[in-house]
Design an enzyme around this catalytic site. Sequence first.
Site, PDB file in Angstrom:
ATOM      1  N   THR A 167       0.822  -1.207   0.000  1.00 29.68           N
ATOM      2  CA  THR A 167       0.000   0.000   0.000  1.00 29.68           C
ATOM      3  C   THR A 167       0.861   1.265   0.000  1.00 29.68           C
ATOM      4  O   THR A 167       1.963   1.247   0.546  1.00 29.68           O
ATOM      5  CB  THR A 167      -0.867  -0.038   1.292  1.00 29.68           C
ATOM      6  OG1 THR A 167      -1.809  -1.078   1.137  1.00 29.68           O
ATOM      7  CG2 THR A 167      -1.569   1.255   1.565  1.00 29.68           C
ATOM      8  N   ARG A 198     -13.947  -7.801   0.025  1.00 28.67           N
ATOM      9  CA  ARG A 198     -13.160  -7.440   1.228  1.00 28.67           C
ATOM     10  C   ARG A 198     -12.584  -6.021   1.128  1.00 28.67           C
ATOM     11  O   ARG A 198     -12.039  -5.618   0.106  1.00 28.67           O
ATOM     12  CB  ARG A 198     -12.023  -8.448   1.390  1.00 28.67           C
ATOM     13  CG  ARG A 198     -11.123  -8.224   2.590  1.00 28.67           C
ATOM     14  CD  ARG A 198      -9.897  -7.438   2.241  1.00 28.67           C
ATOM     15  NE  ARG A 198      -8.991  -7.311   3.389  1.00 28.67           N
ATOM     16  CZ  ARG A 198      -7.975  -6.459   3.443  1.00 28.67           C
ATOM     17  NH1 ARG A 198      -7.729  -5.649   2.431  1.00 28.67           N
ATOM     18  NH2 ARG A 198      -7.198  -6.402   4.490  1.00 28.67           N
ATOM     19  N   GLY A 228     -10.023  -3.313   3.302  1.00 28.92           N
ATOM     20  CA  GLY A 228      -9.080  -3.208   4.416  1.00 28.92           C
ATOM     21  C   GLY A 228      -9.228  -1.882   5.153  1.00 28.92           C
ATOM     22  O   GLY A 228     -10.248  -1.201   5.066  1.00 28.92           O
ATOM     23  N   ASP A 229      -8.181  -1.531   5.860  1.00 27.73           N
ATOM     24  CA  ASP A 229      -8.215  -0.318   6.689  1.00 27.73           C
ATOM     25  C   ASP A 229      -7.996   0.965   5.890  1.00 27.73           C
ATOM     26  O   ASP A 229      -8.449   2.043   6.294  1.00 27.73           O
ATOM     27  CB  ASP A 229      -7.122  -0.392   7.765  1.00 27.73           C
ATOM     28  CG  ASP A 229      -5.746  -0.514   7.141  1.00 27.73           C
ATOM     29  OD1 ASP A 229      -5.575  -1.345   6.212  1.00 27.73           O
ATOM     30  OD2 ASP A 229      -4.825   0.214   7.550  1.00 27.73           O
ATOM     31  N   THR A 272      -0.128   1.162   6.941  1.00 37.13           N
ATOM     32  CA  THR A 272       0.036   0.021   6.054  1.00 37.13           C
ATOM     33  C   THR A 272       0.239  -1.218   6.895  1.00 37.13           C
ATOM     34  O   THR A 272       0.947  -1.163   7.895  1.00 37.13           O
ATOM     35  CB  THR A 272       1.213   0.198   5.081  1.00 37.13           C
ATOM     36  OG1 THR A 272       1.415  -1.063   4.406  1.00 37.13           O
ATOM     37  CG2 THR A 272       2.510   0.594   5.779  1.00 37.13           C
ATOM     38  N   GLY A 273      -0.390  -2.303   6.488  1.00 38.43           N
ATOM     39  CA  GLY A 273      -0.237  -3.531   7.262  1.00 38.43           C
ATOM     40  C   GLY A 273      -1.460  -4.401   7.110  1.00 38.43           C
ATOM     41  O   GLY A 273      -2.259  -4.210   6.189  1.00 38.43           O
ATOM     42  N   GLY A 304      -4.769  -5.172   7.328  1.00 41.33           N
ATOM     43  CA  GLY A 304      -5.866  -4.227   7.495  1.00 41.33           C
ATOM     44  C   GLY A 304      -6.905  -4.596   8.538  1.00 41.33           C
ATOM     45  O   GLY A 304      -7.412  -3.719   9.247  1.00 41.33           O
TER      46      GLY A 304
HETATM   47  N1  ASP Z   1      -3.546  -2.256   4.823  1.00 39.85           N
HETATM   48  C1  ASP Z   1      -3.828  -2.773   3.506  1.00 39.85           C
HETATM   49  C2  ASP Z   1      -5.069  -3.625   3.536  1.00 39.85           C
HETATM   50  O1  ASP Z   1      -5.251  -4.364   4.478  1.00 39.85           O
HETATM   51  C3  ASP Z   1      -2.714  -3.587   2.961  1.00 39.85           C
HETATM   52  C4  ASP Z   1      -1.387  -2.887   2.931  1.00 39.85           C
HETATM   53  O2  ASP Z   1      -1.074  -2.093   3.800  1.00 39.85           O
HETATM   54  O3  ASP Z   1      -0.636  -3.166   1.964  1.00 39.85           O
HETATM   55  O4  ASP Z   1      -5.817  -3.583   2.586  1.00 39.85           O
END
Ligand code: ASP
Length: 317
Positions: free
Chosen positions: A182, A210, A212-213, A233-234, A236
């Site tokens: 991300t 789905r 994410g965050d 980022t992480g 989510g």
């Molecule tokens: N946080 C993002 C998600 O869960 C993924 C990412 O950070 O690459 O969609």
Amino acid sequence: MQPFSIVIHGGAGTILKSDMTPELEKAYLNGLEAALLLGFSALEKGESAINAIISAIKLLEDNILFNAGRGAVFTKKGVQEMDAAIMDGKTLAAGSVAGVRNVMNPIDLANEVMMHSNHVFLSGKGANDYAIKQGVKLMPDEYFFSKFRYDQWKEIRDSDSYSLDHTHQDLAEFFKDKKFGTVGAVACDQFGNIAAATSTGGMTNKKYGRIGDSPIIGAGTYANNNTCAISCTGHGELFIRAVAAYDVSALIEYKGLSLQDAMNFVVHDKLKKINGEGGMIGIDAQANTAMVFNSAGMYRAMKHSNGTQEISIYKAS
Ligand code: ASP
């Protein structure tokens, strides 16, 4: 004129020097540097934090190496569904989109939502219809294809999981290499206004729509001139449950923590306790910056008007 600064990220995860070729490392560093300098030059010219982060994010979205825009990962159905959000710390205005397809720069669409829609969060086909109405640039599927992402997806598309379960035998190999690509940016401009933006393809092999965050205001993205601007980022699901970005703001607002201390707490304590792997970048209205992660690495870069600059990938050893 007050000090100004910008911070960007290109995702966190198991990013190890041992897995990287010198060429690939260079390509990532170059991609980060180009986006950083573009955003910073906007601030230097006296442009707003919002303009600076949009230009930085667009360059990262156009770069096939990052999981956003052109480089977005494949869903279970083999397409790209992208999420993005932007928030203006001065007005607390925000715009988000989720599950959009064929939008060249999802951050442009999130910005249109913020500026012109009377809404905050649009999703799926409706968001795509809005993109058409607002004249946001669309691209054909081929534009989003890359062999690298396709191969990543092929490895797990027949499995039922998109989760980051290390113990799952079939997926062990894939997730050994887990990376959250991300992209995000936060900036503080010459007028002391701050803003945050995040853009993503989400997780490889995701299904059921789905989300994410990243596009969720308060989870992956948040900005408030009185506290901070944050882009995460992480993994989510865990960042949503931790309401991670807003939690940093709340710690500053209600407990008087510094930006750095608040981010350290959320990333190394709160998220860690629920196995929320990843990181975040942050900025405040005095142009202080922070980049914090609990994973092996995070593609990240910052530049301050006092001359400080950093572009890094791995944990400082
Ligand atoms: N946080 C993002 C998600 O869960 C993924 C990412 O950070 O690459 O969609």
